[in-house]
Design an enzyme around this catalytic site. Structure first.
Site, short mmCIF file in Angstrom:
data_model
loop_
_atom_site.label_atom_id
_atom_site.label_comp_id
_atom_site.label_asym_id
_atom_site.label_seq_id
_atom_site.Cartn_x
_atom_site.Cartn_y
_atom_site.Cartn_z
N ARG A 141 -2.51 -18.50 -7.56
CA ARG A 141 -1.94 -19.32 -6.58
C ARG A 141 -2.65 -20.66 -6.17
NH1 ARG A 141 0.02 -14.27 -5.90
NH2 ARG A 141 2.33 -14.11 -6.41
N THR A 185 -5.47 -13.22 -7.15
CA THR A 185 -4.27 -14.22 -7.54
C THR A 185 -4.30 -15.18 -6.54
OG1 THR A 185 -2.77 -12.75 -6.60
CG2 THR A 185 -2.84 -12.46 -8.75
N GLY A 201 -4.35 -5.39 -5.80
CA GLY A 201 -4.44 -4.09 -6.55
C GLY A 201 -3.63 -3.09 -5.73
N GLY A 202 -2.89 -3.55 -4.71
CA GLY A 202 -2.25 -2.43 -3.83
C GLY A 202 -1.36 -1.59 -4.69
N GLU A 203 -1.14 -1.59 -5.80
CA GLU A 203 -0.29 -0.62 -6.56
C GLU A 203 -1.16 0.19 -7.23
OE1 GLU A 203 1.31 -3.79 -6.02
OE2 GLU A 203 2.43 -2.76 -4.66
N TRP A 253 -3.36 -11.08 -0.48
CA TRP A 253 -2.57 -11.78 -1.50
C TRP A 253 -2.65 -13.31 -1.43
CZ3 TRP A 253 -0.70 -9.65 -5.57
CH2 TRP A 253 -0.22 -8.70 -5.72
N ASN A 271 0.57 -4.45 1.38
CA ASN A 271 0.90 -2.80 1.51
C ASN A 271 -0.10 -1.62 1.38
OD1 ASN A 271 1.57 -3.42 -1.71
ND2 ASN A 271 1.35 -1.41 -1.38
N ASP A 314 6.87 -0.87 0.92
CA ASP A 314 6.28 -2.26 -0.02
C ASP A 314 6.40 -3.44 0.78
OD1 ASP A 314 4.58 -3.39 -1.62
OD2 ASP A 314 6.48 -3.55 -3.32
N ARG A 341 7.90 -9.87 4.56
CA ARG A 341 8.91 -9.32 3.65
C ARG A 341 10.11 -8.45 4.62
NH1 ARG A 341 6.39 -6.49 -1.76
NH2 ARG A 341 4.79 -7.99 -2.11
#
Ligand SMILES: [Cu+2]
Length: 688
Positions: A141, A185, A201-203, A253, A271, A314, A341
């Site tokens: 970004r 990112t 890496g939240g997932e 992020w 998240n 999320d 969100r």
């Protein structure tokens, strides 16, 4: 110690100078620091324009009266870097003294002549194409600059400094290993000799953090974990005696903002992990989905505000925070805002993190198995996207925001990939408005539980837009004094997942559209004043700069795979002296959820990630006889699966690169499937 005579002190007080933090005695880069602290003029030296992230340019050669005459000044293709279905191109170019610096989705950096578009130097990152822990597209970004260097974070979790003149690597510091689920990112922030970088890496069960590095050497000065260790502040919001917080996600992020007078650095946190399973992490789960302020020099905690308690939807805070000054009830106030969100803008006092316009804790529906929070903070004012899902055949339950779920799918709006996601939100001191990009879509949320393995996906469930539902967007001017809508456009495409806009003293809001159009709007009224087809998905936030007295507007056009826009490697600039006309429109993004393309008769071998389109099934639709065994082969770069849409009947399980699994279809019917980690990938098997 420096001693000032009493009369000097009084004179400074009279001039109001003592309340302004003095520039550091030996600033490492006094010129860049001054540009970062001041309003944005001819140069654009950091991702968000300056330390506030407000993306407001004081240039006004191009204004509401003449923007209609704008034409392309130059367009440069970046040698195929980041071109392809796995990439997004979301960076804001930086400009200093007539040179532009831009980074692509492959972390490759180009320096261009900002007046002509000629490439001056190139840095090819050479990042491992086997990185398997990218959540949401290969993307970078943006950049930072200072001390004669350009700084970037890479998908392989390194922060890199390049020599501004040559593009040669000055230093490279690993923050983590991508194999453990980490990546970067966001654009870093440079200020006063330091680099601030978040981590993703939240997932993947990571432990989020903000890292501060010495800009000269790359040495790590401090790190602040977004998830508290035992006994630390916030640990009381996690179940006692467990270590769930150590893999609770909470990534960063986006680019931080910084207030040099208050000495605070601010950022938004994403998240909690596992995303959709809150059953083992009772409590509010700090500092997931929060705005956090730290002391900029030391990383010491200052304050936090949590946007969503115990997140199971999320609902990352993924858009960059914005600092702004305003007057409320006749009093000057220092504000900070973030577009969530959830569809709300959270507007706070940046001295202490308390709501500025009003945010009330209100009771919300409960699901004891998910350990849902009893209340959620609900901002006074308007949401920018719908917050209730419509009922759809085949789903038992549809609810509004904060409706919980367990193991049968529940429809909720906003979707976890809706509202305002990564797209930045600018602020204009002229209008007093924030410009909020939003995505409108419904998700069916379901929990299915999961166990943790280092470096593997750790989400505990999923969300997908039901087949046939619409996916659109909104672009909204929100009044910062009231948090109410001043004007709003419904947009044909999702625009909250990338892109974003920039606002100018010429009274313009500038933004790209996923169908390739670049738009200029009247910042006060929203009226569209200019439209130009760039030929590629125009999903990056524009920037504004000046060279030799001529004002330019630049936008990276290279698509966004999550918004399904056309990929490319173009940087477009516009000016009043420009000569270039528009290009042919690229294919438009999908606006209805579901598989697309022709139905292949008898195809029993489905490839995932084929044809340079990472997030796809090919063919996406097939018609077979009952009793056929269908093979699914992952030919992409990252792990994928094929799973029945409602995730309760069949799945291939995670397929590594090159791996194949088969599924036998015995019963006639129409079967829809998705990839669980990438629920915007759809396939269809018609069994006769
Ligand atoms: Cu996938």
């Amino acid at each position: 110690m420096l001693r000032l005579a009493w009369w000097t002190v009084s004179a400074l007080i009279v001039l109001g100078l003592l309340i302004i933090a003095p520039a550091p005695a030996r600033a490492a880069d006094a010129e860049i620091d001054a540009l970062l602290r001041g309003p944005v003029g001819k140069d654009w030296v950091t991702n968000g324009g300056n330390l506030t992230n407000n993306r407001y340019s004081t240039l006004k050669q191009i204004d509401t009266t003449n923007v209609g005459k704008l034409k392309g000044a130059w367009m440069t293709r970046l040698k195929g870097s980041g071109v392809g279905g796995k990439y997004s191109f979301e960076a804001s170019p930086l400009v200093k003294d007539g040179v532009m610096y831009v980074v692509t989705g492959n972390d490759d950096v180009f320096a261009l002549n900002a007046k002509t578009g000629a490439i001056i130097w190139e840095y090819w990152s050479g990042i491992d194409q086997a990185i398997s822990t990218v959540c949401c597209g290969w993307v970078n970004r943006g950049l930072a600059m200072g001390e004669g260097q350009i700084y970037l974070g890479q998908l392989d979790a390194n922060v890199v400094a390049l020599d501004m003149k040559t593009g040669k690597v000055a230093w490279k510091t690993p923050i983590e290993k991508w194999q453990n689920g980490y990546g970067i990112t966001s654009a870093p922030l440079y200020y006063d000799g330091m680099i601030y970088s978040g981590i993703t890496g939240g997932e993947f069960g990571v432990r989020g953090r903000l890292t501060a590095l010495n800009a000269k050497t790359g040495e790590i000065m401090w790190r602040w974990f977004t998830l508290p260790g035992p006994g630390e502040k916030g640990s009381e919001t996690w179940p006692p005696g467990t270590d769930h917080a150590m893999r609770g996600g909470a990534p960063i992020w986006n680019t931080p903002a910084l207030d040099p007078e208050l000495g605070l650095v601010y950022f938004a946190v994403g998240n909690c992990g596992p995303d959709y399973d809150g059953s083992m992490r009772a409590g509010d789960n700090l500092f997931c989905t929060s705005i956090v302020a730290l002391k900029a020099k030391t990383g010491e905690y200052a304050w936090h505000f949590q946007e969503v308690h115990h997140d199971i939807w999320d609902y990352d805070a993924a858009s960059p925070v914005v600092l702004f000054d305003t007057v409320i009830n006749g009093e000057p106030r220092k504000g900070i805002a973030e577009a969530g969100r959830t569809g709300w803008a959270y507007i706070l006092d940046r001295t202490n993190g308390k709501p500025l316009v009003g945010i009330e804790e209100k009771p919300v529906p409960q699901e004891p198995r998910q350990k849902t929070a009893a209340t959620q903070p609900i901002p006074v004012g308007d949401a920018t996207v719908p917050q209730c899902a419509e009922k759809i055949a085949g789903y038992d339950e549809a609810g509004c925001i904060y409706t919980p779920y367990w193991e049968s799918p529940v429809l909720v709006q906003p979707s976890g990939i809706g509202g305002t996601n990564w797209s930045p939100m600018p602020y204009s001191p002229d209008t007093g408005y924030f410009y909020v990009p939003g995505t409108v879509r419904t998700s069916a949320f379901v929990r299915n539980g999961t166990s943790y393995t280092n470096g593997q996906r750790y989400t505990g469930g999923g969300q997908a837009a039901p087949i046939g539902t619409t996916m659109t967007g909104t672009f909204t001017a929100i009044d910062a004094r009231t948090n109410k809508i001043a004007w709003q456009h419904k947009t044909p495409y999702r625009i909250g997942g990338g892109g974003g806009s920039t606002v100018t003293a010429g009274g313009l809001v500038l933004r790209g559209e996923p169908d390739g159009n670049f738009l200029a709007l009247d910042a006060k009224t929203g009226q569209e004043l200019f439209r130009f087809q760039t030929g590629f998905g125009a999903d990056a936030p524009p920037v504004v700069y000046e060279v030799d007295g001529e004002q330019f507007i630049a936008i990276a056009a290279g698509g966004n795979q999550m918004q399904g826009s056309a990929y490319g490697d173009a940087v477009w600039t516009f000016s009043l002296k420009g000569q270039l006309g528009p290009l042919w429109p690229p294919p438009a993004p999908q606006t209805i959820a579901g598989p697309i393309g022709p139905i292949a008769a008898g195809a029993d071998a489905i490839k995932i990630g084929a044809n340079n389109t990472e997030y796809s099934f090919s063919p996406a639709r097939t018609r077979i006889k009952s009793g056929t065994t269908v093979s699914f082969t992952n030919v992409g770069d990252i792990p994928h699966d094929a799973s029945a849409l409602q995730q309760n009947s069949w799945s291939t399980g995670a397929l590594a690169k090159g791996e194949t699994k088969t599924v036998k279809f015995d019963k006639p019917g129409i079967y829809y499937y998705i990839c669980t980690p990438h629920p915007w990938m759809y396939g269809q098997v018609i069994v006769e």
